[in-house]
Design a protein around this motif. Structure first.
Motif, short mmCIF file in Angstrom:
data_model
loop_
_atom_site.label_atom_id
_atom_site.label_comp_id
_atom_site.label_asym_id
_atom_site.label_seq_id
_atom_site.Cartn_x
_atom_site.Cartn_y
_atom_site.Cartn_z
N VAL A 1 10.08 -6.70 -9.32
CA VAL A 1 9.46 -5.51 -8.74
C VAL A 1 7.99 -5.44 -9.13
CG1 VAL A 1 9.42 -2.99 -8.81
CG2 VAL A 1 11.59 -4.19 -8.57
N ILE A 2 7.67 -5.71 -10.38
CA ILE A 2 6.28 -5.68 -10.83
C ILE A 2 5.48 -6.76 -10.13
CG2 ILE A 2 4.77 -6.02 -12.84
CD1 ILE A 2 7.15 -4.72 -14.48
N PHE A 3 6.03 -7.96 -10.01
CA PHE A 3 5.35 -9.03 -9.29
C PHE A 3 5.07 -8.63 -7.86
CE2 PHE A 3 5.58 -12.57 -6.35
CZ PHE A 3 4.50 -13.35 -6.80
N GLU A 4 6.06 -8.08 -7.19
CA GLU A 4 5.92 -7.70 -5.78
C GLU A 4 4.84 -6.64 -5.63
OE1 GLU A 4 6.21 -5.64 -2.17
OE2 GLU A 4 6.88 -4.69 -4.02
N TYR A 5 4.80 -5.67 -6.54
CA TYR A 5 3.76 -4.64 -6.48
C TYR A 5 2.38 -5.25 -6.64
CZ TYR A 5 0.71 -0.92 -8.14
OH TYR A 5 -0.35 -0.06 -8.30
N LEU A 6 2.23 -6.12 -7.62
CA LEU A 6 0.94 -6.75 -7.87
C LEU A 6 0.52 -7.65 -6.71
CD1 LEU A 6 1.37 -7.59 -11.63
CD2 LEU A 6 -0.04 -5.78 -10.63
N GLU A 7 1.47 -8.36 -6.15
CA GLU A 7 1.17 -9.26 -5.02
C GLU A 7 0.77 -8.44 -3.79
OE1 GLU A 7 0.75 -12.93 -3.12
OE2 GLU A 7 0.99 -12.46 -5.23
N THR A 8 1.44 -7.36 -3.55
CA THR A 8 1.14 -6.52 -2.40
C THR A 8 -0.19 -5.80 -2.58
OG1 THR A 8 3.49 -6.21 -1.97
CG2 THR A 8 2.00 -4.62 -0.97
N ALA A 9 -0.45 -5.36 -3.80
CA ALA A 9 -1.67 -4.59 -4.08
C ALA A 9 -2.93 -5.44 -4.07
CB ALA A 9 -1.53 -3.88 -5.42
N SER A 10 -2.78 -6.74 -4.23
CA SER A 10 -3.98 -7.58 -4.32
C SER A 10 -4.53 -7.98 -2.98
CB SER A 10 -3.69 -8.82 -5.12
OG SER A 10 -2.69 -9.59 -4.53
#
Length: 74
Positions: free
Chosen positions: A65-74
């Motif tokens: 979930v944290i990876f997905e958030y960071l990937e989407t936010a970048s």
């Protein structure tokens, strides 16, 4: 706890995006205050957990979930 923290960030972003009167200021606050504070907190938690995974020394839902958030936010 980790996933709920990320969901709090997503909710803050949605609130900023749909703020009825001050969208630009809310987005600026989100990007310049909330995101950096959250990333700093999560970085500290990751380091405390050993630096590779957030929980239990192995890949978990929280990491994804944290990876997905960071990937989407970048």
């Amino acid at each position: 706890m980790y996933v709920d923290g990320i969901l709090d960030q997503v909710n803050a972003l949605v609130q900023a995006l749909f703020h009825p009167t001050d969208k630009a200021a809310k987005l600026k606050e989100y990007a310049e205050v909330k995101v950096p504070a959250t990333l700093e907190r999560y970085e500290g938690l990751l380091k405390k957990a050993g630096g590779q995974f957030f929980v239990g020394g192995k890949l978990t839902w929280a990491d994804i979930v944290i990876f997905e958030y960071l990937e989407t936010a970048s």
